[in-house]
Scaffold this motif. Structure first.
Motif, short mmCIF file in Angstrom:
data_model
loop_
_atom_site.label_atom_id
_atom_site.label_comp_id
_atom_site.label_asym_id
_atom_site.label_seq_id
_atom_site.Cartn_x
_atom_site.Cartn_y
_atom_site.Cartn_z
N ARG A 97 0.84 -1.22 0.00
CA ARG A 97 0.00 0.00 0.00
C ARG A 97 0.87 1.26 0.00
O ARG A 97 0.61 2.21 -0.73
CB ARG A 97 -0.93 -0.05 1.22
CG ARG A 97 -1.57 1.29 1.61
CD ARG A 97 -2.49 1.84 0.55
NE ARG A 97 -3.06 3.13 0.90
CZ ARG A 97 -2.51 4.31 0.64
NH1 ARG A 97 -1.35 4.37 0.01
NH2 ARG A 97 -3.13 5.41 0.98
N HIS A 136 -8.21 5.92 0.90
CA HIS A 136 -8.74 5.65 2.22
C HIS A 136 -10.25 5.47 2.09
O HIS A 136 -11.03 6.39 2.42
CB HIS A 136 -8.37 6.81 3.14
CG HIS A 136 -6.96 7.31 2.91
ND1 HIS A 136 -5.85 6.59 3.30
CD2 HIS A 136 -6.47 8.43 2.30
CE1 HIS A 136 -4.74 7.28 2.98
NE2 HIS A 136 -5.10 8.38 2.35
N GLU A 196 -7.31 15.67 1.65
CA GLU A 196 -6.29 15.67 2.70
C GLU A 196 -5.01 16.42 2.35
O GLU A 196 -4.26 16.79 3.25
CB GLU A 196 -5.96 14.25 3.17
CG GLU A 196 -5.49 13.30 2.10
CD GLU A 196 -5.09 11.92 2.63
OE1 GLU A 196 -5.33 11.61 3.81
OE2 GLU A 196 -4.52 11.15 1.83
N HIS A 197 -4.70 16.68 1.10
CA HIS A 197 -3.39 17.30 0.79
C HIS A 197 -3.43 18.81 0.86
O HIS A 197 -2.37 19.45 0.91
CB HIS A 197 -2.91 16.86 -0.59
CG HIS A 197 -2.70 15.38 -0.70
ND1 HIS A 197 -2.68 14.71 -1.89
CD2 HIS A 197 -2.49 14.45 0.25
CE1 HIS A 197 -2.47 13.42 -1.66
NE2 HIS A 197 -2.37 13.25 -0.37
ZN ZN Z 1 -3.79 9.65 1.19
#
Ligand code: ZN
Ligand code: FAD
Ligand code: MLT
Length: 468
Positions: free
Chosen positions: A330, A380, A426-427
């Motif tokens: 992963r 995710h 998320e980034h």
């Molecule tokens: Zn990620």
């Protein structure tokens, strides 16, 4: 009067004000090596007082500041533009763990601590700091807070925001706000902490934080399951949540091509199945009772999923080494895709139940517009967050494909918007998605963000050109 850089040297010592080409190079190029900026200097203070002194000088001389932690960000937030007018303010010398309080389950740390260092310190104190991402060996907690990083344990523990009880911040004017009391309850007005978290360095500089710790699980089990479609992966998610509740701490989707790229570029890594499948899910269970209890739950989930034809195969890691090698598959996807060549990355979130529809619809649109493009879809799934990355067709030129990046983004982000999702789960926005977000946020929302920025940073010195 002494010039700006001389005064910086006086404030923190000449060895910590870097101007040479070789010394500054790694601070000026982003992790994906897609952009190189210029800076007046890379300035490396070692304490909160030194950060404040530098920011006051920046105010006096009107020098913009680009805060930087581990420089692992993926949206061009941590590198300066090409004007050469800003300094890069590296926080990596602020690297002390100030205090661990196992009774309150808190840890007070400097912003430049590397995430892995914090995970290890918590473990030595018999506690868990659950934030976990593939860049954990080099990203800093200040960067994690400033991007409100997600990672692979959000399903159970939340984003970095949820893991933070307090901050110390150097304001845009060079004052120090100490909000390090670490209280779990405090309703005394506006939540300043939450303003600075996720601000990507545009409102002030985070110099320290109080973080939440958790009991360590008694057992942690990892399994890899193979299935036909993302919808099957969602069925598995429901089964796993029904059987395991809060013990389900990780649920990561990976399409076939992701793992083909990992085994191609890292041949020492192998898939534990004889036959390939279209989709895979990595599950992690963290149990507060025992290994036997965790195994019984996991076997029951997998047994049910096989019986209902939700999955076609599965392996459960029977040792820490095997679990590590499943996680390695992963965590090497980003590196493998980078080794394969350039690609257009997306970091999107969609209501979990609609993810299968989103992938199906958007895959078709992309093939219509960019025939042969290759989808490296992973992420995710338990949080509804996909890295829906698009690689050029095999044997096509990277450069020609990247020239169409805006058009690829338009197809993907318009689709995300139709599905009511977010174009950055998320980034963050950095410089890469700064203009893009204006297409999808309302004027009211943008104006509210602008007025917060103007109030806290009226001279626009804090990471200008990022986010807004
Ligand atoms: Zn990620
Ligand atoms: P940097 O890249 O240095 O900075 C990021 C932003 O924060 C910039 O805007 C910078 O100006 C600002 N900043 C940094 N420090 C401070 C500070 N002390 N005060 C104010 N502003 C500051 N991200 C995820 O969310 N989830 C993942 O699963 C994930 N996996 C990744 C895997 C790989 C292989 C890589 C390369 C990146 C991954 N990322 C992930 C992205 C990245 O690691 C995170 O955004 C991380 O939080 C950045 O930390 P950093 O210390 O490297 O920050
Ligand atoms: C991940 O989940 O591995 C990351 O956020 C990195 C990426 O998007 O490549």
């Amino acid at each position: 009067m002494k010039n700006f850089l001389d005064q910086c040297r006086d404030a923190i010592g000449p060895a910590h004000v870097l101007t040479g080409e070789k010394d500054t190079a790694s601070y000026l190029t982003d992790w994906r090596q897609r952009f190189t900026g210029k800076a007046l200097a890379v300035v490396k203070p070692a304490s909160t007082d030194e950060v404040a002194a530098i920011v006051r000088l920046c105010n006096q001389f009107q020098v913009p500041v680009v805060p930087q932690g581990g420089n692992t960000g993926l949206v061009l937030g941590s590198v300066p533009d090409t004007s050469g007018s800003a300094i890069v303010l590296s926080l990596t010398r602020l690297n002390r763990i100030r205090f661990i309080d196992p009774i309150s389950n808190t840890m007070t740390v400097d912003a430049g601590c590397i995430l892995e260092q914090l995970q290890n310190a918590a473990a030595e104190a018999g506690r868990l700091f659950p934030l976990s991402l593939a860049a954990e060996g080099s990203c800093t907690i200040g960067g994690n807070l400033s991007t409100n990083a997600g990672g692979t344990a959000v399903l159970r523990y939340g984003n970095t925001r949820e893991l933070c009880l307090g901050l110390e911040v150097v304001t845009a004017q060079g004052e120090i706000w100490s909000g390090l009391r670490g209280l779990r309850k405090d309703n005394t007005g506006y939540d300043l902490r939450d303003l600075f978290i996720g601000a990507e360095g545009t409102l002030g500089i985070i110099t320290a934080a109080v973080l939440k710790l958790f009991p360590q699980p008694k057992a942690q089990l990892t399994a890899l399951a193979a299935m036909r479609t993302p919808d099957d992966a969602l069925r598995l998610l429901s089964l796993a949540q029904n059987h395991c509740g809060a013990a389900l701490t990780g649920f990561e989707l990976m399409s076939q091509l992701c793992l083909q790229l990992v085994t191609k570029h890292f041949p020492q890594m192998q898939l534990p199945f004889a036959e390939e499948s279209a989709q895979y899910v990595l599950l992690e269970l963290s149990d507060s009772e025992s290994e036997e209890h965790a195994m019984a739950m996991l076997e029951s989930v997998i047994g049910n999923a096989l019986e209902q034809d939700v999955i076609q195969d599965a392996v459960v890691a029977s040792s820490i080494a095997q679990s590590k090698s499943l996680w390695n598959l992963r965590e090497h996807i980003t590196l493998a895709q980078a080794a394969e060549g350039k690609n257009v990355k997306h970091d999107v979130s969609i209501t979990i139940s609609r993810i299968g529809d989103f992938i199906r619809e958007t895959d078709i649109l992309l093939q219509q517009n960019f025939p042969g493009c290759r989808m490296v879809t992973f992420g995710h799934l338990g949080d509804g967050n996909l890295h829906y990355n698009v690689s050029p067709p095999e044997n096509a030129s990277d450069e020609a494909f990247i020239a169409q990046q805006d058009a690829v983004n338009r197809v993907v982000h318009d689709s995300v918007h139709r599905f009511g999702g977010s174009i950055s789960a998320e980034h963050g926005l950095g410089a890469l998605k700064r203009d893009e977000i204006r297409l999808y946020k309302s004027d009211v929302e943008i104006q509210l963000m602008q007025s917060i920025k103007r109030t806290l940073d009226p001279m626009n010195l804090m990471n200008p050109g990022k986010v807004l």
